[in-house]
Design a protein around this motif. Structure first.
Motif, mmCIF file in Angstrom:
data_model
loop_
_atom_site.group_PDB
_atom_site.id
_atom_site.type_symbol
_atom_site.label_atom_id
_atom_site.label_comp_id
_atom_site.label_asym_id
_atom_site.label_seq_id
_atom_site.Cartn_x
_atom_site.Cartn_y
_atom_site.Cartn_z
ATOM 1 N N GLN A 170 40.214 31.023 72.656
ATOM 2 C CA GLN A 170 38.879 31.421 73.092
ATOM 3 C C GLN A 170 37.793 30.770 72.246
ATOM 4 O O GLN A 170 36.686 30.505 72.727
ATOM 5 N N THR A 171 38.092 30.456 70.978
ATOM 6 C CA THR A 171 37.103 29.803 70.130
ATOM 7 C C THR A 171 36.794 28.398 70.635
ATOM 8 O O THR A 171 35.621 28.029 70.816
ATOM 9 N N GLY A 172 37.833 27.593 70.854
ATOM 10 C CA GLY A 172 37.603 26.235 71.325
ATOM 11 C C GLY A 172 37.097 26.174 72.745
ATOM 12 O O GLY A 172 36.131 25.461 73.051
ATOM 13 N N ALA A 173 37.740 26.924 73.637
ATOM 14 C CA ALA A 173 37.318 26.913 75.036
ATOM 15 C C ALA A 173 35.913 27.485 75.186
ATOM 16 O O ALA A 173 35.080 26.959 75.939
ATOM 17 N N GLY A 192 38.669 16.912 65.407
ATOM 18 C CA GLY A 192 39.739 17.795 64.975
ATOM 19 C C GLY A 192 40.596 18.207 66.156
ATOM 20 O O GLY A 192 40.108 18.864 67.076
ATOM 21 N N ALA A 193 41.870 17.811 66.151
ATOM 22 C CA ALA A 193 42.765 18.106 67.268
ATOM 23 C C ALA A 193 43.815 19.132 66.883
ATOM 24 O O ALA A 193 44.987 19.001 67.221
ATOM 25 N N GLY A 194 43.387 20.160 66.155
ATOM 26 C CA GLY A 194 44.212 21.344 65.969
ATOM 27 C C GLY A 194 44.098 22.214 67.211
ATOM 28 O O GLY A 194 43.562 21.803 68.250
ATOM 29 N N VAL A 195 44.557 23.447 67.113
ATOM 30 C CA VAL A 195 44.576 24.289 68.310
ATOM 31 C C VAL A 195 43.176 24.567 68.834
ATOM 32 O O VAL A 195 42.950 24.589 70.053
ATOM 33 N N VAL A 196 42.178 24.755 67.953
ATOM 34 C CA VAL A 196 40.816 25.026 68.417
ATOM 35 C C VAL A 196 40.238 23.789 69.102
ATOM 36 O O VAL A 196 39.670 23.864 70.200
ATOM 37 N N GLY A 197 40.382 22.619 68.463
ATOM 38 C CA GLY A 197 39.885 21.398 69.070
ATOM 39 C C GLY A 197 40.570 21.093 70.389
ATOM 40 O O GLY A 197 39.924 20.706 71.371
ATOM 41 N N LEU A 198 41.894 21.266 70.446
ATOM 42 C CA LEU A 198 42.614 20.993 71.687
ATOM 43 C C LEU A 198 42.272 22.011 72.771
ATOM 44 O O LEU A 198 42.313 21.692 73.967
ATOM 45 N N VAL A 201 39.295 20.662 74.241
ATOM 46 C CA VAL A 201 39.682 19.560 75.129
ATOM 47 C C VAL A 201 40.129 20.101 76.484
ATOM 48 O O VAL A 201 39.700 19.613 77.542
ATOM 49 N N MET A 202 40.991 21.111 76.474
ATOM 50 C CA MET A 202 41.472 21.682 77.735
ATOM 51 C C MET A 202 40.322 22.231 78.569
ATOM 52 O O MET A 202 40.291 22.074 79.795
ATOM 53 N N ALA A 203 39.371 22.887 77.905
ATOM 54 C CA ALA A 203 38.230 23.455 78.632
ATOM 55 C C ALA A 203 37.341 22.351 79.185
ATOM 56 O O ALA A 203 36.906 22.405 80.348
ATOM 57 N N ALA A 204 37.048 21.333 78.368
ATOM 58 C CA ALA A 204 36.194 20.241 78.826
ATOM 59 C C ALA A 204 36.840 19.489 79.985
ATOM 60 O O ALA A 204 36.142 19.003 80.902
ATOM 61 N N PHE A 306 24.782 24.385 66.765
ATOM 62 C CA PHE A 306 25.099 25.788 67.004
ATOM 63 C C PHE A 306 26.315 26.189 66.161
ATOM 64 O O PHE A 306 27.367 25.555 66.244
ATOM 65 N N GLY A 307 26.162 27.221 65.370
ATOM 66 C CA GLY A 307 27.325 27.842 64.750
ATOM 67 C C GLY A 307 27.962 28.766 65.774
ATOM 68 O O GLY A 307 27.272 29.580 66.398
ATOM 69 N N VAL A 308 29.258 28.640 65.965
ATOM 70 C CA VAL A 308 29.928 29.367 67.047
ATOM 71 C C VAL A 308 31.093 30.176 66.482
ATOM 72 O O VAL A 308 32.029 29.614 65.913
ATOM 73 N N VAL A 309 31.027 31.472 66.647
ATOM 74 C CA VAL A 309 32.109 32.373 66.246
ATOM 75 C C VAL A 309 32.844 32.841 67.497
ATOM 76 O O VAL A 309 32.214 33.302 68.457
ATOM 77 N N GLU A 310 34.169 32.690 67.484
ATOM 78 C CA GLU A 310 35.011 33.203 68.576
ATOM 79 C C GLU A 310 34.527 32.753 69.958
ATOM 80 O O GLU A 310 34.638 33.484 70.945
ATOM 81 N N GLY A 311 33.972 31.542 70.020
ATOM 82 C CA GLY A 311 33.587 30.973 71.307
ATOM 83 C C GLY A 311 32.451 31.683 72.007
ATOM 84 O O GLY A 311 32.260 31.531 73.209
ATOM 85 N N ARG A 312 31.667 32.451 71.233
ATOM 86 C CA ARG A 312 30.601 33.280 71.837
ATOM 87 C C ARG A 312 31.148 34.076 73.029
ATOM 88 O O ARG A 312 30.526 34.225 74.080
#
Length: 368
Positions: A170-173, A192-198, A201-204, A306-312
């Protein structure tokens, strides 16, 4: 699994967990994702008191509910996420990730919001309530607000795949779908292609954007990024990512997601933006870390950060939406997951650090 002190290993320990209060839920944990924040707690980099129990991407079955709980029921499959108060301005506006009590409820208390403990070892208090759950365990005591029912469409999805939705996914997406919201034919770059970055990617990749560029230092992660929808990749060990993005996009990205938590990479991400572009910063280094941002570049080129916590995220609506995308094959989270028995927590941590496991998921019901 407890951590006795900063730098100590995760260790199996039998603890006493309180019964649910009127607004609490007891969940039998079937799966729990391992996240950077859990390792940061163990390293003493995050302000969570020790000894304590980490874990904040749980999924499982409701076994008890408090007398005042109405949104989940005995036997429900649930996803666990961050906690929030439900009373402040942000919570009332549907943005609980900006809750005025976010830090104490998820990090600094190590206890319930009123300061009372929920975990004990004989007469010793053990800190819990990490992200309102402390789910590196067979059971987790949660609040009603951070316990989200799995929608019917995702009833056949294993808990090992649902669990990471609670934080990393939910953070990355959410950084893409809820914050940046890239327009059609725009360019998104993910650092960064860890789980948040990836997850970003999936969301984009779900959107009608023109280019999706991913920057990392591991070729294996960049290959996975291509599989998930990246149109171009840059290994920043062998190429300047700012120059590469400018060349690929004809001047700079319209939107970037910075997920590495490395200050120098944050500077690169902001520098790679075109005029008027937006950066979502989701990577979190140790508290107090600073970065030398060129303020004139930000101001003169009208860049937005934008600082983003938990994907807003507003979890009661966003997590079921993500679960539906997962269930219909549009969000292939399973490609990120490697499962481990709970007793293999140290192996999972090692594989996460060296990049051989993108999203370790622990299974408390299995023995090592």
């Amino acid at each position: 699994m407890t951590v006795a002190s900063a730098g100590a290993p995760f260790a199996r320990r039998a603890l006493v967990l309180d019964d649910p209060r009127p607004d609490e839920v007891l969940v039998r944990v079937e799966a729990v994702g391992m996240c950077h924040a859990d390792l940061a707690v163990r390293a003493g980099e995050f302000p969570f008191p020790l000894p304590g129990v980490a874990g904040h991407e749980g999924a499982g079955i409701v076994e008890q509910v408090g007398s005042g709980v109405t949104t989940v029921h005995l036997g429900d499959r649930v996803i666990l996420t961050f906690d929030s108060c439900g009373r402040c301005r942000a919570c009332g506006s549907g943005v609980p990730s900006q809750c005025e009590e976010f830090l104490p409820r998820n990090f600094t208390n190590g206890a319930r919001p009123d300061g009372s403990p929920s975990l004990r070892d004989g007469g010793e208090v053990v800190h819990g309530n990490f992200f309102g759950q402390s789910s590196f365990a067979t059971y987790a005591l949660t609040s009603e607000r951070n316990t989200i029912p799995v929608p019917a469409i995702a009833s056949g999805v294993p808990s090992s795949v649902l669990a990471p939705l609670g934080c990393g996914i939910q953070t990355g997406a959410g950084a893409v779908l809820n914050v940046l919201r890239p327009e059609a034919a725009s360019t998104v770059a993910v650092f960064g292609a860890g789980v948040v970055g990836l997850s970003a990617v999936m969301a984009a990749a779900l959107l009608p954007i023109e280019q999706l560029v991913v920057v990392d230092v591991l070729d294996s992660r960049l290959e996975l990024a291509r599989e998930l929808g990246a149109t171009s990749v840059v290994n920043s060990r062998t190429a300047d990512p700012v120059e590469a993005i400018r060349d690929l996009t004809g001047g700079g990205a319209g939107h970037v997601v910075e997920s590495s938590g490395v200050p120098a990479v944050l500077v690169q991400a902001i520098t790679s933006l075109r005029g008027g572009g937006s950066a979502a910063v989701v990577g979190v280094p140790p508290f107090g870390t600073t970065a030398p941002v060129d303020v004139a570049d930000v101001v003169n080129n009208s860049k937005r950060i934008f600082g983003v916590v938990e994907g807003r995220s507003n979890p009661p609506t966003f997590l079921p939406d993500l679960a539906a995308l997962l269930a219909t094959g549009r969000l292939p989270v399973e490609k990120l997951v490697t499962t481990f028995a709970l007793g293999e927590v140290e192996l999972a941590a090692d594989m996460m650090r060296n990049g051989t496991a993108t999203k370790p998921v622990l299974l408390p019901g299995e023995d090592a």
